[in-house]
Design a protein around this motif. Structure first.
Motif, PDB file in Angstrom:
ATOM      1  N   TYR A   1      13.218   5.492  -0.147  1.00 58.41           N
ATOM      2  CA  TYR A   1      12.586   5.174   1.139  1.00 58.41           C
ATOM      3  C   TYR A   1      11.537   4.075   0.947  1.00 58.41           C
ATOM      4  CZ  TYR A   1       9.794   5.629   5.347  1.00 58.41           C
ATOM      5  OH  TYR A   1       9.100   5.363   6.502  1.00 58.41           O
ATOM      6  N   LEU A   2      10.681   4.234  -0.073  1.00 50.57           N
ATOM      7  CA  LEU A   2       9.642   3.233  -0.334  1.00 50.57           C
ATOM      8  C   LEU A   2      10.260   1.889  -0.706  1.00 50.57           C
ATOM      9  CD1 LEU A   2       7.122   5.436  -2.339  1.00 50.57           C
ATOM     10  CD2 LEU A   2       6.963   4.733   0.067  1.00 50.57           C
ATOM     11  N   ASP A   3      11.320   1.922  -1.516  1.00 50.00           N
ATOM     12  CA  ASP A   3      11.984   0.685  -1.931  1.00 50.00           C
ATOM     13  C   ASP A   3      12.610  -0.047  -0.744  1.00 50.00           C
ATOM     14  OD1 ASP A   3      11.280   1.223  -4.550  1.00 50.00           O
ATOM     15  OD2 ASP A   3      13.260   2.036  -5.086  1.00 50.00           O
ATOM     16  N   ALA A   4      13.020   0.694   0.266  1.00 42.96           N
ATOM     17  CA  ALA A   4      13.697   0.096   1.420  1.00 42.96           C
ATOM     18  C   ALA A   4      12.723  -0.470   2.457  1.00 42.96           C
ATOM     19  CB  ALA A   4      14.604   1.139   2.084  1.00 42.96           C
ATOM     20  N   LEU A   5      11.428  -0.233   2.305  1.00 48.60           N
ATOM     21  CA  LEU A   5      10.469  -0.794   3.260  1.00 48.60           C
ATOM     22  C   LEU A   5      10.588  -2.315   3.250  1.00 48.60           C
ATOM     23  CD1 LEU A   5       7.351   1.421   2.493  1.00 48.60           C
ATOM     24  CD2 LEU A   5       8.840   1.550   4.506  1.00 48.60           C
TER      25      LEU A   5
ATOM     26  N   GLY B   1       0.818  -1.215   0.000  1.00 48.53           N
ATOM     27  CA  GLY B   1       0.000   0.000   0.000  1.00 48.53           C
ATOM     28  C   GLY B   1       0.849   1.262   0.000  1.00 48.53           C
ATOM     29  N   TRP B   2       1.889   1.282   0.840  1.00 47.49           N
ATOM     30  CA  TRP B   2       2.790   2.441   0.863  1.00 47.49           C
ATOM     31  C   TRP B   2       3.441   2.626  -0.501  1.00 47.49           C
ATOM     32  CZ3 TRP B   2       5.412   5.688   4.633  1.00 47.49           C
ATOM     33  CH2 TRP B   2       4.739   5.787   5.848  1.00 47.49           C
ATOM     34  N   ARG B   3       3.954   1.554  -1.052  1.00 45.79           N
ATOM     35  CA  ARG B   3       4.674   1.657  -2.322  1.00 45.79           C
ATOM     36  C   ARG B   3       3.773   2.100  -3.464  1.00 45.79           C
ATOM     37  NH1 ARG B   3       8.354  -3.747  -1.561  1.00 45.79           N
ATOM     38  NH2 ARG B   3       9.959  -2.762  -0.248  1.00 45.79           N
ATOM     39  N   THR B   4       2.510   1.751  -3.401  1.00 39.44           N
ATOM     40  CA  THR B   4       1.556   2.122  -4.445  1.00 39.44           C
ATOM     41  C   THR B   4       0.991   3.516  -4.206  1.00 39.44           C
ATOM     42  OG1 THR B   4       0.968  -0.200  -4.771  1.00 39.44           O
ATOM     43  CG2 THR B   4      -0.591   1.441  -5.599  1.00 39.44           C
ATOM     44  N   ALA B   5       0.444   3.742  -3.023  1.00 41.94           N
ATOM     45  CA  ALA B   5      -0.255   4.998  -2.736  1.00 41.94           C
ATOM     46  C   ALA B   5       0.690   6.194  -2.628  1.00 41.94           C
ATOM     47  CB  ALA B   5      -1.061   4.864  -1.443  1.00 41.94           C
ATOM     48  N   TYR B   6       1.916   5.959  -2.177  1.00 48.21           N
ATOM     49  CA  TYR B   6       2.819   7.085  -1.913  1.00 48.21           C
ATOM     50  C   TYR B   6       3.883   7.264  -2.988  1.00 48.21           C
ATOM     51  CZ  TYR B   6       0.571   6.629   2.634  1.00 48.21           C
ATOM     52  OH  TYR B   6      -0.349   6.536   3.650  1.00 48.21           O
ATOM     53  N   ARG B   7       3.796   6.505  -4.085  1.00 48.67           N
ATOM     54  CA  ARG B   7       4.731   6.677  -5.208  1.00 48.67           C
ATOM     55  C   ARG B   7       4.576   8.101  -5.738  1.00 48.67           C
ATOM     56  NH1 ARG B   7       3.781   2.303  -8.116  1.00 48.67           N
ATOM     57  NH2 ARG B   7       5.648   1.295  -7.343  1.00 48.67           N
ATOM     58  N   GLY B   8       5.674   8.804  -5.823  1.00 45.08           N
ATOM     59  CA  GLY B   8       5.654  10.191  -6.287  1.00 45.08           C
ATOM     60  C   GLY B   8       5.379  11.189  -5.177  1.00 45.08           C
TER      61      GLY B   8
ATOM     62  N   PRO C   1      -3.069  -3.757  -3.066  1.00 43.65           N
ATOM     63  CA  PRO C   1      -3.211  -2.940  -4.280  1.00 43.65           C
ATOM     64  C   PRO C   1      -3.951  -3.635  -5.423  1.00 43.65           C
ATOM     65  CG  PRO C   1      -1.030  -2.642  -3.354  1.00 43.65           C
ATOM     66  CD  PRO C   1      -1.680  -3.757  -2.566  1.00 43.65           C
ATOM     67  N   GLU C   2      -3.786  -4.931  -5.553  1.00 43.85           N
ATOM     68  CA  GLU C   2      -4.473  -5.645  -6.633  1.00 43.85           C
ATOM     69  C   GLU C   2      -5.976  -5.792  -6.363  1.00 43.85           C
ATOM     70  OE1 GLU C   2      -2.991  -8.808  -3.756  1.00 43.85           O
ATOM     71  OE2 GLU C   2      -2.195  -6.939  -4.579  1.00 43.85           O
ATOM     72  N   ARG C   3      -6.436  -5.366  -5.174  1.00 38.61           N
ATOM     73  CA  ARG C   3      -7.856  -5.469  -4.810  1.00 38.61           C
ATOM     74  C   ARG C   3      -8.529  -4.105  -4.694  1.00 38.61           C
ATOM     75  NH1 ARG C   3      -8.530 -11.061  -3.352  1.00 38.61           N
ATOM     76  NH2 ARG C   3     -10.724 -10.625  -3.717  1.00 38.61           N
ATOM     77  N   TYR C   4      -7.839  -3.037  -5.127  1.00 37.02           N
ATOM     78  CA  TYR C   4      -8.450  -1.707  -5.095  1.00 37.02           C
ATOM     79  C   TYR C   4      -9.752  -1.719  -5.894  1.00 37.02           C
ATOM     80  CZ  TYR C   4      -4.085   0.473  -3.373  1.00 37.02           C
ATOM     81  OH  TYR C   4      -2.980   0.840  -2.648  1.00 37.02           O
ATOM     82  N   GLY C   5     -10.720  -0.947  -5.442  1.00 35.44           N
ATOM     83  CA  GLY C   5     -11.968  -0.789  -6.164  1.00 35.44           C
ATOM     84  C   GLY C   5     -13.007  -1.862  -5.878  1.00 35.44           C
ATOM     85  N   GLU C   6     -12.733  -2.765  -4.950  1.00 41.42           N
ATOM     86  CA  GLU C   6     -13.670  -3.846  -4.638  1.00 41.42           C
ATOM     87  C   GLU C   6     -14.515  -3.570  -3.402  1.00 41.42           C
ATOM     88  OE1 GLU C   6     -11.789  -7.707  -4.523  1.00 41.42           O
ATOM     89  OE2 GLU C   6     -10.656  -7.317  -6.354  1.00 41.42           O
ATOM     90  N   GLY C   7     -14.402  -2.371  -2.814  1.00 36.49           N
ATOM     91  CA  GLY C   7     -15.198  -2.047  -1.636  1.00 36.49           C
ATOM     92  C   GLY C   7     -14.596  -2.512  -0.321  1.00 36.49           C
TER      93      GLY C   7
ATOM     94  N   ASN D   1      -2.199  13.444  -1.287  1.00 33.38           N
ATOM     95  CA  ASN D   1      -2.746  12.140  -1.667  1.00 33.38           C
ATOM     96  C   ASN D   1      -4.229  12.311  -2.020  1.00 33.38           C
ATOM     97  OD1 ASN D   1      -3.573   9.499  -1.957  1.00 33.38           O
ATOM     98  ND2 ASN D   1      -2.530   8.769  -0.106  1.00 33.38           N
ATOM     99  N   ALA D   2      -4.481  12.819  -3.219  1.00 35.08           N
ATOM    100  CA  ALA D   2      -5.842  13.138  -3.654  1.00 35.08           C
ATOM    101  C   ALA D   2      -6.776  11.926  -3.643  1.00 35.08           C
ATOM    102  CB  ALA D   2      -5.816  13.793  -5.031  1.00 35.08           C
ATOM    103  N   PRO D   3      -6.354  10.732  -4.088  1.00 33.69           N
ATOM    104  CA  PRO D   3      -7.280   9.594  -4.046  1.00 33.69           C
ATOM    105  C   PRO D   3      -7.735   9.259  -2.619  1.00 33.69           C
ATOM    106  CG  PRO D   3      -5.474   9.113  -5.539  1.00 33.69           C
ATOM    107  CD  PRO D   3      -5.114  10.384  -4.806  1.00 33.69           C
TER     108      PRO D   3
END
Length: 181
Positions: free
Chosen positions: A37-41, A24-31, A100-106, A135-137
């Motif tokens: 930092y994200l890669d080192a988690l 989740g961190w690596r996906t949501a906080y990319r950019g 991340p592969e389950r985003y949008g499923e509620g 983090n707009a989303p």
């Protein structure tokens, strides 16, 4: 598709929750945060922290997992609002992550709804949370659930990069569910 089953975290869930949190961190906080930092988690280090905290405390911190078809696909954690050393009557959503592969499923909506329900049942007047300002989303997700920025902002720095957080609040007393689909 039926909603996920929400239950309390079990010790056996710690490895999967760490995978979800780091993913989740690596996906949501990319950019939004430095990529090194994200890669080192580390999933193993995060899982070890979850295992070390498991069962500790006074029971006021609640860890929930969402399962679908027997697989843990999300995690949320809430408890008393942390305002330095001062305890308030408010609750705080400390974390919510979905694979991340389950985003949008509620799944996130189901976890948030159950956290709100439990905090309301415990008598908390409000639920607060902190979200990265850019983090707009995530901000849209919380706004659809009835949360609104309350004007508080905290500095947050990751490896010399400013990633400020804003606080969101939602009244819990006599409030409807407020989560829009």
């Amino acid at each position: 598709m039926t909603g996920p089953h929400i239950r309390e975290l079990a010790l056996a869930d710690c490895d999967r929750v760490a995978e979800i949190r780091v993913g989740g961190w690596r996906t949501a906080y990319r950019g939004l945060m430095p990529q090194p930092y994200l890669d080192a988690l580390s999933v193993p280090e995060d899982a070890a922290r979850h295992r070390a905290r498991f069962g500790q405390g006074d029971g006021s911190v609640v860890n929930l997992v969402a399962e679908r078809d027997g697989e843990v696909v999300g995690w949320a954690c809430h408890g008393p609002y942390r305002d330095g050393e001062v305890r308030t009557a408010d609750a705080e959503l400390y974390a919510i992550y979905v694979a991340p592969e389950r985003y949008g499923e509620g799944i996130g909506q189901a976890l948030l709804k159950e956290s709100i329900r439990r905090c309301r049942a415990a008598g908390h007047p409000r639920m607060l949370l902190w979200v990265l300002r850019d983090n707009a989303p995530a901000r849209r997700f919380y706004e659809r659930a009835g949360f609104a920025a309350d004007g508080a902002e905290e500095p947050f720095e990751v490896e010399g990069v400013e990633v400020p957080e804003v606080r969101y609040a939602r009244e819990l007393r006599d409030a409807g569910e407020g989560i829009q689909h």
